[in-house]
Scaffold this motif. Structure first.
Motif, mmCIF file in Angstrom:
data_model
loop_
_atom_site.group_PDB
_atom_site.id
_atom_site.type_symbol
_atom_site.label_atom_id
_atom_site.label_comp_id
_atom_site.label_asym_id
_atom_site.label_seq_id
_atom_site.Cartn_x
_atom_site.Cartn_y
_atom_site.Cartn_z
ATOM 1 N N ILE A 105 0.986 -1.420 0.357
ATOM 2 C CA ILE A 105 -0.276 -0.118 0.007
ATOM 3 C C ILE A 105 1.359 1.427 0.238
ATOM 4 O O ILE A 105 1.871 1.149 0.316
ATOM 5 N N ASP A 106 0.713 2.260 -1.241
ATOM 6 C CA ASP A 106 1.156 3.549 -0.696
ATOM 7 C C ASP A 106 0.356 4.581 -0.516
ATOM 8 O O ASP A 106 2.198 5.318 0.828
ATOM 9 N N VAL A 107 -0.676 4.461 0.326
ATOM 10 C CA VAL A 107 -1.372 5.731 1.077
ATOM 11 C C VAL A 107 -2.586 5.358 1.004
ATOM 12 O O VAL A 107 -2.863 4.301 0.601
ATOM 13 N N TYR A 108 -2.564 5.637 2.824
ATOM 14 C CA TYR A 108 -4.478 5.482 3.553
ATOM 15 C C TYR A 108 -4.374 6.666 3.149
ATOM 16 O O TYR A 108 -4.284 8.234 3.646
ATOM 17 N N ALA A 109 -6.049 6.655 3.648
ATOM 18 C CA ALA A 109 -7.111 7.992 3.307
ATOM 19 C C ALA A 109 -8.100 7.617 4.253
ATOM 20 O O ALA A 109 -8.048 6.394 4.223
ATOM 21 N N PRO A 110 -8.517 8.590 4.102
ATOM 22 C CA PRO A 110 -10.228 8.237 4.952
ATOM 23 C C PRO A 110 -11.220 7.675 3.999
ATOM 24 O O PRO A 110 -11.979 7.554 3.548
ATOM 25 N N GLY A 111 -12.299 6.236 4.748
ATOM 26 C CA GLY A 111 -12.701 5.508 4.424
ATOM 27 C C GLY A 111 -13.843 4.981 5.161
ATOM 28 O O GLY A 111 -14.589 4.123 4.487
ATOM 29 N N GLU A 112 -14.221 5.105 6.450
ATOM 30 C CA GLU A 112 -15.196 5.073 7.308
ATOM 31 C C GLU A 112 -15.719 6.387 7.957
ATOM 32 O O GLU A 112 -15.706 7.113 7.401
ATOM 33 N N ARG A 113 -17.806 5.884 6.736
ATOM 34 C CA ARG A 113 -18.798 6.553 7.138
ATOM 35 C C ARG A 113 -18.396 7.834 6.243
ATOM 36 O O ARG A 113 -18.527 9.388 6.542
ATOM 37 N N ILE A 114 -18.091 7.613 5.168
ATOM 38 C CA ILE A 114 -17.875 8.530 4.111
ATOM 39 C C ILE A 114 -19.495 9.253 3.493
ATOM 40 O O ILE A 114 -20.013 8.603 3.438
ATOM 41 N N VAL A 115 -19.471 10.946 3.999
ATOM 42 C CA VAL A 115 -20.873 10.806 2.937
ATOM 43 C C VAL A 115 -20.682 11.281 1.652
ATOM 44 O O VAL A 115 -19.480 12.335 1.514
ATOM 45 N N SER A 116 -20.980 11.542 0.710
ATOM 46 C CA SER A 116 -20.917 11.632 -0.764
ATOM 47 C C SER A 116 -22.222 11.462 -1.144
ATOM 48 O O SER A 116 -23.248 11.736 -0.801
ATOM 49 N N ALA A 117 -22.039 12.547 -2.512
ATOM 50 C CA ALA A 117 -23.410 11.739 -3.675
ATOM 51 C C ALA A 117 -24.389 10.853 -3.755
ATOM 52 O O ALA A 117 -23.047 9.322 -3.391
ATOM 53 N N TRP A 118 -25.124 10.778 -3.912
ATOM 54 C CA TRP A 118 -25.576 9.490 -3.793
ATOM 55 C C TRP A 118 -26.917 9.738 -5.196
ATOM 56 O O TRP A 118 -27.050 10.611 -5.954
ATOM 57 N N LEU A 119 -27.061 8.753 -5.730
ATOM 58 C CA LEU A 119 -28.685 8.706 -7.283
ATOM 59 C C LEU A 119 -29.928 9.723 -6.073
ATOM 60 O O LEU A 119 -30.356 9.718 -4.986
ATOM 61 N N ARG A 120 -30.623 10.506 -7.692
ATOM 62 C CA ARG A 120 -31.723 11.207 -7.680
ATOM 63 C C ARG A 120 -31.277 12.666 -6.386
ATOM 64 O O ARG A 120 -32.060 12.746 -5.630
ATOM 65 N N GLY A 121 -29.752 12.774 -6.063
ATOM 66 C CA GLY A 121 -30.084 13.957 -5.638
ATOM 67 C C GLY A 121 -29.536 14.093 -4.599
ATOM 68 O O GLY A 121 -29.344 14.803 -3.783
ATOM 69 N N LYS A 122 -29.526 12.813 -3.740
ATOM 70 C CA LYS A 122 -29.453 12.551 -2.152
ATOM 71 C C LYS A 122 -27.981 12.275 -1.993
ATOM 72 O O LYS A 122 -27.172 12.499 -2.751
ATOM 73 N N HIS A 123 -27.747 12.333 -0.430
ATOM 74 C CA HIS A 123 -26.695 11.995 -0.146
ATOM 75 C C HIS A 123 -26.550 10.943 0.376
ATOM 76 O O HIS A 123 -27.226 10.109 1.737
ATOM 77 N N ARG A 124 -25.572 9.743 0.236
ATOM 78 C CA ARG A 124 -25.469 8.568 1.380
ATOM 79 C C ARG A 124 -24.343 8.559 2.479
ATOM 80 O O ARG A 124 -23.050 8.764 1.436
ATOM 81 N N GLU A 125 -23.806 7.712 3.442
ATOM 82 C CA GLU A 125 -23.058 7.789 4.332
ATOM 83 C C GLU A 125 -22.180 5.816 3.856
ATOM 84 O O GLU A 125 -23.176 5.210 3.373
ATOM 85 N N MET A 126 -21.183 5.469 3.390
ATOM 86 C CA MET A 126 -20.310 4.703 3.319
ATOM 87 C C MET A 126 -19.468 4.153 3.488
ATOM 88 O O MET A 126 -18.344 5.474 4.298
ATOM 89 N N SER A 127 -18.464 3.037 3.623
ATOM 90 C CA SER A 127 -17.484 3.107 4.363
ATOM 91 C C SER A 127 -16.743 2.188 2.828
ATOM 92 O O SER A 127 -17.510 0.945 2.301
ATOM 93 N N GLY A 128 -15.333 2.101 3.717
ATOM 94 C CA GLY A 128 -14.773 1.212 1.989
ATOM 95 C C GLY A 128 -13.236 1.577 1.554
ATOM 96 O O GLY A 128 -12.913 3.279 1.875
ATOM 97 N N THR A 129 -12.335 1.111 0.952
ATOM 98 C CA THR A 129 -11.632 1.662 0.206
ATOM 99 C C THR A 129 -11.593 2.406 -1.211
ATOM 100 O O THR A 129 -10.447 2.988 -1.117
ATOM 101 N N SER A 130 -13.338 1.731 -1.370
ATOM 102 C CA SER A 130 -13.580 3.153 -2.403
ATOM 103 C C SER A 130 -13.640 4.274 -2.107
ATOM 104 O O SER A 130 -13.198 5.094 -2.862
#
Length: 379
Positions: A294-319
């Protein structure tokens, strides 16, 4: 050996076993043979329309062919041709969290120090490819950030998101709606969505390679690849290397299996930036794969971002972690557009913050845009 012999062999294989077809990648050892094959194939198509199922992968070079499962390269061709199963690939996110109404700057964007760089760089005009499920073209947070991109599943349609994952990734990278929605790491970057994944979050290696090829041809600067596979693909490896040599940097997620000592492909390839996930406390997230690769770590837990139909969703993952790094690369490239992929990777590795309580030997640190900007000023 010439192109005619290869065409005759493929025609015989296709006609012999249609009931047991599977997607296969046929790679050519030499560009010259590939070019001769293409010329012969085009001449044969009017007489043998069944050859129309064969598609080009110029970036490798290779072809996508539906062949019977038992097909092998004839002994006379084995120095020139190789076959690889066109594997299925899955996106890198844990099960979706809840829909939220949070607005402003998400914690991860603040945590990496992106706002401190916005007086100098916002990622202006940097072209970011997101190979994923597409994006929600109607999302108010993304309307100033989106370019047309391409839909590899349905070529005549926009790469509209029918899953949500790609929209979430795009939001973290370049959302630009701070007062009514959210703002991403590089709010002036240009997102070029490449839809290779279906509504289930599944794609084939060949479609990902086509996505990489599209990015190279269209002058994309950095590519976000928030997905992974457990087994190595020589074809994907060749495509990643080709992109790197062309000046296109790929940022990839390490995987969400909580493994220690092993990460997923394509993050495992040396010519990507491999990303693991951290928590709000700056510790390695329990779900992330981790190793010295692994070259770098970054925030991946309970990340809020854009979602379908103009909404926002909290998600976790290396994505989610990967999209923070991609956004940081966009900030860097807007400031120093002539940096090569290897130089960018080196800058990110050298500017990290040490992880808290890390038990992983030779562990990479956590992404820091603030330190990254200080380091680039010394170049």
């Amino acid at each position: 050996m010439d192109g005619r012999e290869v065409v005759e062999w493929l025609l015989s294989a296709i006609e012999s076993g249609k009931a047991s077809e599977c997607r296969t990648i046929l790679r050519f050892a030499e560009q010259d043979l590939y070019d001769r094959f293409q010329h012969t194939l085009q001449a044969a198509l009017p007489l043998y329309p069944q050859l129309g199922c064969i598609r080009r992968l110029d970036v490798i070079p290779a072809m996508i062919c539906p062949l019977p499962r038992a097909t092998e390269v004839p002994p006379a061709f084995r120095n020139w041709l190789s076959l690889e199963n066109d594997q299925a690939v899955q996106l890198q996110a844990l099960p979706s969290g809840t829909i939220v109404n949070e607005r402003g700057i998400p914690w991860g964007v603040r945590h990496i120090g992106a706002p401190s760089a916005w007086s100098r760089t916002t990622g202006n005009r940097v072209k970011v490819g997101v190979i994923d499920t597409g994006v929600d073209f109607g999302h108010p947070d993304l309307r100033h950030s989106l370019e047309r991109g391409i839909n590899l599943l349905h070529r005549m349609e926009l790469p509209q998101d029918d899953n949500g994952h790609g929209t979430h990734i795009a939001g973290t990278i370049a959302a630009a709606n701070q007062h009514q929605g959210m703002i991403g790491v590089a709010p002036r970057a240009q997102i070029h969505p490449i839809k290779a994944f279906d509504y289930n979050g599944t794609a084939y290696v060949s479609d990902i390679i086509l996505g990489i090829e599209w990015c190279v041809r269209n002058g994309i600067d950095v590519v976000n690849m928030s997905f992974g596979m457990k087994t190595r693909s020589r074809s994907l490896y060749a495509a990643v290397n080709s992109a790197f040599r062309s000046g296109v940097l790929i940022v990839a997620s390490s995987g969400n299996d909580g493994r220690n000592g092993s990460i997923d492909y394509p993050a495992r390839y040396s010519h990507t930036i491999a990303v693991g996930a951290t928590t709000r406390q700056g510790r390695i997230a329990g779900f992330t794969n981790r190793s010295g690769l692994i070259d770098v770590y970054a925030p991946g837990e309970r990340i809020v971002s854009a979602w379908l139909r103009g909404k926002h969703r909290e998600m976790s993952g290396t994505s989610m972690a990967t999209s923070h790094v991609t956004g940081a690369v966009a900030l860097l490239l807007a400031l120093k557009p002539r940096l090569l992929p290897g130089q960018i990777k080196n800058i990110i590795q050298r500017s990290v913050i040490p992880l808290k309580n890390s038990k992983t030997p030779r562990s990479a640190g956590e992404l820091s845009v603030t330190r990254m900007m200080r380091l680039v000023d010394l170049l």
